[in-house]
Design a protein around this motif. Structure first.
Motif, mmCIF file in Angstrom:
data_model
loop_
_atom_site.group_PDB
_atom_site.id
_atom_site.type_symbol
_atom_site.label_atom_id
_atom_site.label_comp_id
_atom_site.label_asym_id
_atom_site.label_seq_id
_atom_site.Cartn_x
_atom_site.Cartn_y
_atom_site.Cartn_z
ATOM 1 N N LYS A 153 -4.699 8.379 4.246
ATOM 2 C CA LYS A 153 -5.522 7.986 3.092
ATOM 3 C C LYS A 153 -5.023 6.982 2.247
ATOM 4 O O LYS A 153 -5.526 6.259 1.313
ATOM 5 C CB LYS A 153 -5.656 9.169 2.151
ATOM 6 C CG LYS A 153 -6.783 10.457 3.002
ATOM 7 C CD LYS A 153 -6.987 11.588 2.260
ATOM 8 C CE LYS A 153 -7.946 12.407 2.769
ATOM 9 N NZ LYS A 153 -9.213 11.690 3.085
ATOM 10 N N GLN A 154 -3.537 6.850 1.944
ATOM 11 C CA GLN A 154 -2.828 5.866 1.376
ATOM 12 C C GLN A 154 -3.430 4.436 2.114
ATOM 13 O O GLN A 154 -3.381 3.342 1.398
ATOM 14 C CB GLN A 154 -1.645 6.176 1.209
ATOM 15 C CG GLN A 154 -1.172 7.159 0.111
ATOM 16 C CD GLN A 154 0.564 7.339 0.245
ATOM 17 O OE1 GLN A 154 1.231 6.848 1.025
ATOM 18 N NE2 GLN A 154 0.524 7.914 -1.149
ATOM 19 N N LEU A 155 -3.322 4.454 3.283
ATOM 20 C CA LEU A 155 -3.278 3.097 4.278
ATOM 21 C C LEU A 155 -4.858 2.914 4.004
ATOM 22 O O LEU A 155 -5.208 1.665 4.053
ATOM 23 C CB LEU A 155 -3.089 3.368 5.721
ATOM 24 C CG LEU A 155 -1.595 3.128 5.802
ATOM 25 C CD1 LEU A 155 -1.230 3.512 7.138
ATOM 26 C CD2 LEU A 155 -1.214 1.631 5.841
ATOM 27 N N SER A 156 -5.863 3.850 3.959
ATOM 28 C CA SER A 156 -7.165 3.430 3.824
ATOM 29 C C SER A 156 -7.543 3.116 2.282
ATOM 30 O O SER A 156 -8.839 2.502 2.386
ATOM 31 C CB SER A 156 -8.051 4.626 4.256
ATOM 32 O OG SER A 156 -7.955 5.614 3.533
ATOM 33 N N GLY A 157 -6.861 3.240 1.314
ATOM 34 C CA GLY A 157 -6.967 2.867 -0.053
ATOM 35 C C GLY A 157 -7.743 3.969 -0.908
ATOM 36 O O GLY A 157 -7.991 3.770 -1.853
ATOM 37 N N GLU A 158 -7.944 5.120 -0.028
ATOM 38 C CA GLU A 158 -8.456 6.397 -0.944
ATOM 39 C C GLU A 158 -7.424 6.880 -1.919
ATOM 40 O O GLU A 158 -7.884 7.511 -3.068
ATOM 41 C CB GLU A 158 -8.858 7.298 0.140
ATOM 42 C CG GLU A 158 -10.040 7.022 1.004
ATOM 43 C CD GLU A 158 -10.507 8.251 1.837
ATOM 44 O OE1 GLU A 158 -10.898 9.349 1.501
ATOM 45 O OE2 GLU A 158 -10.234 7.994 3.264
ATOM 46 N N TRP A 159 -6.137 6.851 -1.432
ATOM 47 C CA TRP A 159 -5.308 7.674 -2.594
ATOM 48 C C TRP A 159 -4.141 6.448 -2.761
ATOM 49 O O TRP A 159 -3.867 5.721 -1.962
ATOM 50 C CB TRP A 159 -4.291 8.550 -1.808
ATOM 51 C CG TRP A 159 -5.286 9.999 -1.524
ATOM 52 C CD1 TRP A 159 -6.414 10.052 -1.885
ATOM 53 C CD2 TRP A 159 -4.880 11.017 -0.926
ATOM 54 N NE1 TRP A 159 -6.981 11.247 -1.591
ATOM 55 C CE2 TRP A 159 -5.899 11.997 -0.968
ATOM 56 C CE3 TRP A 159 -3.606 11.625 -0.351
ATOM 57 C CZ2 TRP A 159 -5.865 13.247 -0.309
ATOM 58 C CZ3 TRP A 159 -3.612 12.638 0.190
ATOM 59 C CH2 TRP A 159 -4.875 13.872 0.145
ATOM 60 N N PRO A 160 -3.710 6.441 -4.161
ATOM 61 C CA PRO A 160 -2.582 5.528 -4.471
ATOM 62 C C PRO A 160 -1.329 5.809 -4.060
ATOM 63 O O PRO A 160 -1.022 7.250 -3.643
ATOM 64 C CB PRO A 160 -2.601 5.780 -5.934
ATOM 65 C CG PRO A 160 -3.311 6.971 -6.169
ATOM 66 C CD PRO A 160 -4.016 7.397 -5.406
#
Length: 217
Positions: A153-160
């Protein structure tokens, strides 16, 4: 990779455009040839999921190239860390098609100088992208699956991401993916669905090393 056919239709002054559903590559050429037999399809092009387009002649040449290259790539990854030994283990399983056959690669590694289970997950994914580079994979769609929802989710930009050490791994992964021209699809899964990669990571921690490639069908 799925593809679709786009064509221009003209008959008795009527002029419009059509396009097919997304299809398996093997279905494309027979449909294109059938459209040409009708004689009313003026301009026919084949388009992939990345927006690239080819004429019939170019598509035939492309098909010959694709038979020699890995396609429909799905990668499972996992990482583990032992506080007692301060060692990390990573596991990677890759499924892909080549020469119209299904293949699988399984590999793992034991690493020092990592600090946590989360960091092992980042390293596992980075090693998976390095594997793509070693195989000559370029300009295609790759699906990455793992039970580390944080990493994906960090790589997808959903999570910081607030950890500097993790951000460095994210930057390395994203830079490598960009250099290879890969369009990544990040799909978090549960641990049960990731059991192959999990087993490889645990085997690495036990000192059991695996590096194999075999045809499945």
């Amino acid at each position: 990779m799925k593809m679709k056919i786009k064509w221009e239709y003209e008959h008795k002054g009527a002029h419009t455009h059509f396009e097919s559903d997304w299809l398996e590559q093997s279905f494309i050429l027979p449909i294109v040839d059938d459209l040409q037999k009708i004689g009313r399809a003026k301009t026919i092009v084949v388009m992939d999921e990345l927006g690239n387009e080819w004429t019939r002649k170019e598509f035939i040449k492309l098909g010959q190239q694709l038979e020699q290259e890995p396609t429909e790539i799905t990668i499972y990854f996992d990482g583990g860390f032992q506080l007692e030994t301060l060692k990390a283990g990573i596991g990677i399983v890759m499924y892909y098609k080549k020469n119209r056959k299904q293949w699988r690669i399984r590999l793992n590694d034991q690493l020092d100088e990592l600090d946590s289970n989360n960091e092992a997950e980042y390293v596992a994914l980075f090693r998976a992208v390095q594997l793509l580079e070693e195989m000559g994979v370029r300009n295609t769609i790759c699906t990455f699956k793992g039970d580390s929802h944080v990493v994906l989710k960090q790589l997808s930009g959903e999570w910081p991401c607030f950890e500097d050490s993790f951000n460095r791994w994210l930057d390395r992964i994203e830079e490598k993916i960009h250099t290879l021209g890969i369009t990544p699809l990040y799909k978090p899964i549960n641990r049960k669905q990731n059991k192959e990669a999990d087993k490889l990571a645990n085997q690495a921690l036990e000192g059991i090393m695996v590096n194999s490639e075999r045809q499945l069908e």
